[in-house]
Motif scaffolding. Structure first.
Motif, PDB file in Angstrom:
ATOM      1  N   VAL A 133       0.846  -1.190   0.000  1.00  0.00           N
ATOM      2  CA  VAL A 133       0.000   0.000   0.000  1.00  0.00           C
ATOM      3  C   VAL A 133       0.882   1.241   0.000  1.00  0.00           C
ATOM      4  N   THR A 134       0.455   2.245  -0.756  1.00  0.00           N
ATOM      5  CA  THR A 134       1.198   3.495  -0.822  1.00  0.00           C
ATOM      6  C   THR A 134       0.242   4.638  -1.138  1.00  0.00           C
ATOM      7  N   ARG A 135       0.799   5.837  -1.270  1.00  0.00           N
ATOM      8  CA  ARG A 135       0.012   7.033  -1.523  1.00  0.00           C
ATOM      9  C   ARG A 135      -0.586   7.018  -2.943  1.00  0.00           C
ATOM     10  N   ALA A 136      -1.731   7.584  -3.086  1.00  0.00           N
ATOM     11  CA  ALA A 136      -2.375   7.699  -4.388  1.00  0.00           C
ATOM     12  C   ALA A 136      -1.619   8.689  -5.275  1.00  0.00           C
ATOM     13  N   PRO A 152      -5.309   7.618  -0.049  1.00  0.00           N
ATOM     14  CA  PRO A 152      -4.853   8.942   0.382  1.00  0.00           C
ATOM     15  C   PRO A 152      -3.689   8.824   1.376  1.00  0.00           C
ATOM     16  N   ALA A 153      -2.746   9.732   1.267  1.00  0.00           N
ATOM     17  CA  ALA A 153      -1.530   9.661   2.079  1.00  0.00           C
ATOM     18  C   ALA A 153      -1.790   9.493   3.579  1.00  0.00           C
ATOM     19  N   ASP A 186      -6.964   7.006 -13.116  1.00  0.00           N
ATOM     20  CA  ASP A 186      -7.017   5.781 -12.321  1.00  0.00           C
ATOM     21  C   ASP A 186      -5.586   5.308 -12.057  1.00  0.00           C
ATOM     22  N   ASP A 187      -5.212   5.191 -10.786  1.00  0.00           N
ATOM     23  CA  ASP A 187      -3.835   4.846 -10.427  1.00  0.00           C
ATOM     24  C   ASP A 187      -3.424   3.468 -10.940  1.00  0.00           C
TER      25      ASP A 187
END
Length: 272
Positions: A122-125, A152-153, A236-237
Motif C-alpha cells: 500500500v502506498t500514496r495515491a 490517500p496519504a 485511475d492509479d
C-alpha cells in the motif's frame, strides 16, 4: 547442453525481469532450502509432495527449480505437462544459478503472502516515479502477482494495519522508504539482493528523477517527463501503473542491452 526439457541458466537469466518470463516455481526440499533460503528472482515456493496447487496454476509456461535440476524438478515438471501445463527444468538448479553469480532474493525480505499467495503493498495515491518504479521491481523480480493499493496519504499506515499490507514510499519510520539520499527504489534493489549492473544503473536514473537531481543521469529528465505525462493521462492509479510497467520495461532493457547504441539519423552515408 540442456535437454529439450531443460533451460540453461544463461537463457533464464535473460528472461528474468522481463514480461515474457515464464512462471518460476521453486520446489526444493525444506532441507535444501534451509541451506540457502534465497529465491531466484520472481520465483515462488511450492511443495513437491503436495501437488494440489497445480490445479490452480494459470500459466502459459513454467520452469521448475530444485537444488540441482534433478529428480524433484523433473518429476514436478512431468506432472505439470500431464495437466497440459508446459513445463521445463532449470539445468543445474539453484546451485548452477548461484555458481554463476546471479542475484538471489533473501526470502526474509519478502512480506508475508495472503491466502491467495500474493504479497500486498500500500502506498500514496497519484503515483509519479518511485511509486511506479517500486511496483515494477516487485512485479518483475519478487512477486509477479503482487497487489498494490493506492490510498490517500494520511490513510496509508491505517490501511496497512487493517488489511495486512506492506506500506512503501511514505514518510515516517517504515522499512520501505527513502533512506538518506537513496529513494525507495534504491532501498529495495539493495535489500532484495538485486544489485546487478543494469538494475543499479536504473536505480540511479530513478533516484535522479525522483529527487530532482537530474545531473546524476542524463536519462533522468526523460523518465521524469514520461512519468509526469503518464500521471496526466490516467486518473485511475492502477491504469497508470499498468502503463508505467511498460515504461520501466523499456528503461530496464536499455540499461541491460542498449546503453552503447546510438541513433544514426541522419546517416553517415547520406551526409557523405
Amino acid at each position: 547442453m540442456p535437454s529439450p526439457q531443460e533451460i540453461s541458466v544463461e537463457k533464464l537469466a535473460r528472461l528474468v525481469g522481463t514480461p515474457n518470463c515464464p512462471v518460476l516455481i521453486d520446489v526444493r526440499t525444506e532441507e535444501d532450502f534451509a541451506l540457502d533460503p534465497r529465491l531466484i528472482p520472481g520465483s515462488v515456493r511450492r511443495d513437491h509432495r503436495e501437488l494440489g496447487w497445480i490445479d490452480d496454476l494459470a500459466a502459459d509456461a513454467t520452469i521448475l527449480i530444485c537444488q540441482k535440476g534433478k529428480k524433484i524438478s523433473h518429476g514436478v515438471a512431468a506432472w505439470l505437462r500431464n495437466r497440459n501445463v508446459p513445463a521445463d527444468v532449470l539445468e543445474g538448479g539453484v546451485e548452477a544459478w548461484r555458481m554463476s553469480g546471479l542475484p538471489l532474493v533473501p526470502v526474509s525480505t519478502v512480506p508475508r503472502r495472503d491466502a491467495q499467495g500474493r504479497t500486498v503493498w500500500v502506498t500514496r495515491a497519484r503515483p509519479k516515479i518511485d511509486r511506479i518504479a517500486c511496483p515494477w521491481l516487485i512485479r518483475r523480480f519478487i512477486d509477479p502477482g503482487a497487489v498494490f493499493l493506492f490510498v490517500p496519504a494520511p490513510e496509508v499506515e491505517a490501511v496497512a494495519a487493517e488489511f495486512d499490507a506492506m506500506p512503501f514510499d511514505i514518510e515516517g519510520d517504515v522499512q520501505w522508504s527513502h533512506k538518506g539520499e537513496l529513494c525507495t527504489f534504491d532501498v529495495m534493489v539493495e535489500a532484495f539482493g538485486l544489485t546487478s549492473e543494469p538494475l543499479l544503473r536504473l536505480a540511479t536514473i530513478v533516484r535522479a528523477a525522483d529527487t530532482a537531481r537530474l545531473d546524476l543521469a542524463p536519462e533522468a529528465a526523460g523518465l521524469l517527463a514520461a512519468s509526469l505525462g503518464l500521471s496526466r493521462m490516467y486518473s485511475d492509479d492502477l491504469e497508470q501503473l499498468e502503463a508505467g510497467l511498460l515504461l520501466y520495461d523499456a528503461f530496464y532493457r536499455w540499461c541491460r542491452d542498449a546503453t552503447g547504441e546510438t541513433h544514426n539519423w541522419p546517416s553517415a552515408k547520406r551526409q557523405a
